[in-house]
Write a protein that holds these residues in place. Structure first.
Motif, short mmCIF file in Angstrom:
data_model
loop_
_atom_site.label_atom_id
_atom_site.label_comp_id
_atom_site.label_asym_id
_atom_site.label_seq_id
_atom_site.Cartn_x
_atom_site.Cartn_y
_atom_site.Cartn_z
N GLY A 82 -110.74 -79.47 -83.17
CA GLY A 82 -110.84 -80.92 -83.15
C GLY A 82 -109.64 -81.65 -83.70
O GLY A 82 -109.59 -82.87 -83.67
N GLY A 83 -108.65 -80.96 -84.21
CA GLY A 83 -107.45 -81.62 -84.72
C GLY A 83 -106.46 -81.88 -83.59
O GLY A 83 -106.77 -81.73 -82.42
N TRP A 84 -105.27 -82.26 -83.96
CA TRP A 84 -104.22 -82.47 -82.99
C TRP A 84 -102.89 -82.27 -83.66
O TRP A 84 -102.80 -82.20 -84.89
N SER A 85 -101.85 -82.15 -82.87
CA SER A 85 -100.53 -81.90 -83.43
C SER A 85 -99.48 -82.72 -82.69
O SER A 85 -99.70 -83.21 -81.60
N PHE A 86 -98.31 -82.84 -83.34
CA PHE A 86 -97.16 -83.53 -82.77
C PHE A 86 -96.06 -82.51 -82.57
O PHE A 86 -95.84 -81.65 -83.42
N VAL A 87 -95.37 -82.63 -81.46
CA VAL A 87 -94.26 -81.72 -81.20
C VAL A 87 -93.05 -82.52 -80.70
O VAL A 87 -93.22 -83.54 -80.00
N HIS A 88 -91.87 -82.11 -81.13
CA HIS A 88 -90.61 -82.71 -80.70
C HIS A 88 -89.55 -81.63 -80.83
O HIS A 88 -89.55 -80.89 -81.82
N LYS A 89 -88.65 -81.56 -79.87
CA LYS A 89 -87.65 -80.48 -79.89
C LYS A 89 -86.74 -80.54 -81.12
O LYS A 89 -86.18 -79.52 -81.51
N ASN A 90 -86.63 -81.70 -81.76
CA ASN A 90 -85.78 -81.83 -82.94
C ASN A 90 -86.57 -82.01 -84.23
O ASN A 90 -86.02 -82.47 -85.23
N PHE A 91 -87.84 -81.66 -84.20
CA PHE A 91 -88.68 -81.74 -85.41
C PHE A 91 -89.22 -80.34 -85.65
O PHE A 91 -90.24 -79.95 -85.09
N ARG A 92 -88.50 -79.57 -86.48
CA ARG A 92 -88.81 -78.17 -86.72
C ARG A 92 -88.88 -77.92 -88.23
O ARG A 92 -88.10 -78.46 -88.99
N LYS A 93 -89.81 -77.08 -88.60
CA LYS A 93 -90.06 -76.81 -90.02
C LYS A 93 -88.80 -76.37 -90.77
O LYS A 93 -88.49 -76.91 -91.82
N ASP A 94 -88.08 -75.41 -90.23
CA ASP A 94 -86.95 -74.84 -90.95
C ASP A 94 -85.60 -75.37 -90.47
O ASP A 94 -84.56 -74.76 -90.72
N LYS A 95 -85.61 -76.53 -89.80
CA LYS A 95 -84.36 -77.09 -89.30
C LYS A 95 -84.29 -78.60 -89.58
O LYS A 95 -84.25 -79.41 -88.65
N PRO A 96 -84.27 -78.98 -90.85
CA PRO A 96 -84.26 -80.41 -91.17
C PRO A 96 -83.02 -81.14 -90.66
O PRO A 96 -83.05 -82.35 -90.46
N GLU A 97 -81.95 -80.41 -90.39
CA GLU A 97 -80.73 -81.04 -89.89
C GLU A 97 -80.91 -81.64 -88.50
O GLU A 97 -80.17 -82.53 -88.08
N LEU A 98 -81.94 -81.19 -87.77
CA LEU A 98 -82.20 -81.72 -86.42
C LEU A 98 -82.83 -83.10 -86.43
O LEU A 98 -82.77 -83.82 -85.43
N VAL A 99 -83.43 -83.49 -87.54
CA VAL A 99 -84.14 -84.78 -87.60
C VAL A 99 -83.21 -85.94 -87.26
O VAL A 99 -83.62 -86.90 -86.61
N SER A 100 -81.96 -85.84 -87.62
CA SER A 100 -81.02 -86.93 -87.33
C SER A 100 -80.79 -87.11 -85.83
O SER A 100 -80.26 -88.14 -85.40
N GLU A 101 -81.20 -86.14 -85.02
CA GLU A 101 -81.06 -86.23 -83.57
C GLU A 101 -82.23 -86.96 -82.90
O GLU A 101 -82.19 -87.23 -81.70
N ILE A 102 -83.27 -87.26 -83.66
CA ILE A 102 -84.43 -87.95 -83.10
C ILE A 102 -84.08 -89.43 -82.97
O ILE A 102 -83.70 -90.07 -83.94
N ARG A 103 -84.18 -89.93 -81.76
CA ARG A 103 -83.82 -91.31 -81.48
C ARG A 103 -84.95 -91.99 -80.71
O ARG A 103 -85.64 -91.37 -79.92
N ARG A 104 -85.07 -93.28 -80.92
CA ARG A 104 -86.04 -94.07 -80.16
C ARG A 104 -85.57 -94.15 -78.71
O ARG A 104 -84.40 -94.38 -78.44
N LYS A 105 -86.51 -93.97 -77.79
CA LYS A 105 -86.17 -94.05 -76.37
C LYS A 105 -85.84 -95.49 -76.01
O LYS A 105 -86.44 -96.43 -76.51
N THR A 106 -84.92 -95.63 -75.09
CA THR A 106 -84.63 -96.95 -74.56
C THR A 106 -85.53 -97.19 -73.35
O THR A 106 -86.15 -96.25 -72.83
N ARG A 107 -85.60 -98.40 -72.90
CA ARG A 107 -86.47 -98.71 -71.77
C ARG A 107 -86.06 -97.90 -70.53
O ARG A 107 -86.90 -97.42 -69.79
#
Length: 121
Positions: free
Chosen positions: A52-77
């Motif tokens: 009954g839970g749910w999860s979020f996934v993103h190619k640049n959101f990884r447990k052992d790779k915090p350096e990837l977080v800076s690559e997460i950007r808001r989508k443009t229209r």
């Protein structure tokens, strides 16, 4: 436990929806649905998890790779779809919200009918 990384570290799993919502209210202005919509704008996908839970996934959101977080950007229209058209994720989210609202309207109609029948007697 409210939420934690999936064992593979590729997604973040919300295990207790109600508790997550309570914590979210302390740090985020808006509803859970608004929060999820914002995640979609940043390229996250919401997946249904087991139990009954749910999860979020993103190619640049990884447990052992915090350096990837800076690559997460808001989508443009233009990234959302051609000529600003809604993406499949956005359409599905809107369909889900419409279905929930239709249920709420039906419940309210039933309650109103009950109240009116009491007033008529």
């Amino acid at each position: 436990e409210i939420a934690d990384w999936a064992p593979d570290g590729l997604s973040y799993v919300v295990k207790n929806n109600e508790s997550f919502e309570e914590v979210l209210k302390q740090h985020f202005k808006g509803s859970l649905q608004t929060f999820i919509r914002q995640l979609h704008f940043y390229g996250f996908r919401k997946l249904d998890a087991q139990n009954g839970g749910w999860s979020f996934v993103h190619k640049n959101f990884r447990k052992d790779k915090p350096e990837l977080v800076s690559e997460i950007r808001r989508k443009t229209r233009s990234e959302s779809g051609a000529n600003g058209a809604a993406t499949q994720v956005e359409v599905q989210q809107l369909r889900s919200q419409v279905a929930k609202l239709q249920g709420v309207v039906e419940d309210l109609r039933t309650q109103l009918d009950s109240v009116l029948s009491v007033l008529d007697t």
